[in-house]
Design an enzyme around this catalytic site. Sequence first.
Site, PDB file in Angstrom:
ATOM      1  N   TYR A  55       0.780  -1.181   0.177  1.00  0.00           N
ATOM      2  CA  TYR A  55       0.033  -0.057   0.005  1.00  0.00           C
ATOM      3  C   TYR A  55       0.896   1.309   0.198  1.00  0.00           C
ATOM      4  CZ  TYR A  55      -3.893   2.991   1.429  1.00  0.00           C
ATOM      5  OH  TYR A  55      -4.965   3.872   1.464  1.00  0.00           O
TER       6      TYR A  55
ATOM      7  N   LYS B 252       0.893   4.100  -3.099  1.00  0.00           N
ATOM      8  CA  LYS B 252       0.468   5.462  -2.719  1.00  0.00           C
ATOM      9  C   LYS B 252       1.616   6.434  -3.169  1.00  0.00           C
ATOM     10  CE  LYS B 252      -3.934   4.889  -1.958  1.00  0.00           C
ATOM     11  NZ  LYS B 252      -4.894   5.271  -2.537  1.00  0.00           N
TER      12      LYS B 252
END
Length: 243
Positions: free
Chosen positions: A154, A158
């Site tokens: 993640y 991002k």
Amino acid sequence: MKCALVTGGSRGIGRAICKKLAGELGYHVLINYQGNEEAAKQTLAALQDEGATGEIIKFDVGNATEVKEVLNIWSERHPEAIVEVLVNNAGITKDSLFMWMRPEDWSSVMDVSLQGFYNVTHFFIQKLLRQRYGRIINIVSVSGVKGTAGQVNYSAAKAGVVGATKALAQEIAKRNVTVNAVAPGFIRSDMTVGMDEKELKTLIPANRFGEVEEVADLVCFLASRKAGYITGEVININGGIYT
């Protein structure tokens, strides 16, 4: 008809953004969802209850073919529509320590956040440049700017969107199209429902979780004409946990 598209718009932060863009900026909002049609319908009903307009639109942001097919069909049916605002909000988590992380947990998170940004933004980019006006707002995360243990996938996805935000902003600023990212910390939503809020808020200088409406207010400002001289920025909204 001036429109805004919000990916992952059916719940949580996405829903709050849909409501703000419709209610405060007067956009006809395209509420994207992948699986939870009922939640998407509830978001649309919330818009309509406040006298705003919108529609739900189903596609998987990580599937390039599906994105093109669905958005092409929508565009052909609405030749008069002008999409001015694009909010890349869709994201998923598949948390685990990196040494235990399965290949599919890495790739699925990348597909939604990073590949999804490419698929959806690339579809609209020439249209935004031709109309010489647009707002692209990418919802990233504190994980993407500081890194979070247990979220290597993640955080990487991002962080990739953060880099893309800064680069794309430089490419298209002359055409009056801005590109910014919003990086929420702990926000009370579907994604934080299983967290120990009482324990975690002691780490946050503001001593509380944020609300989805607070994130939506920031997105709404960046989507407005007032934010025309802000581009390439990553704005943290995290109660001071990371600056």
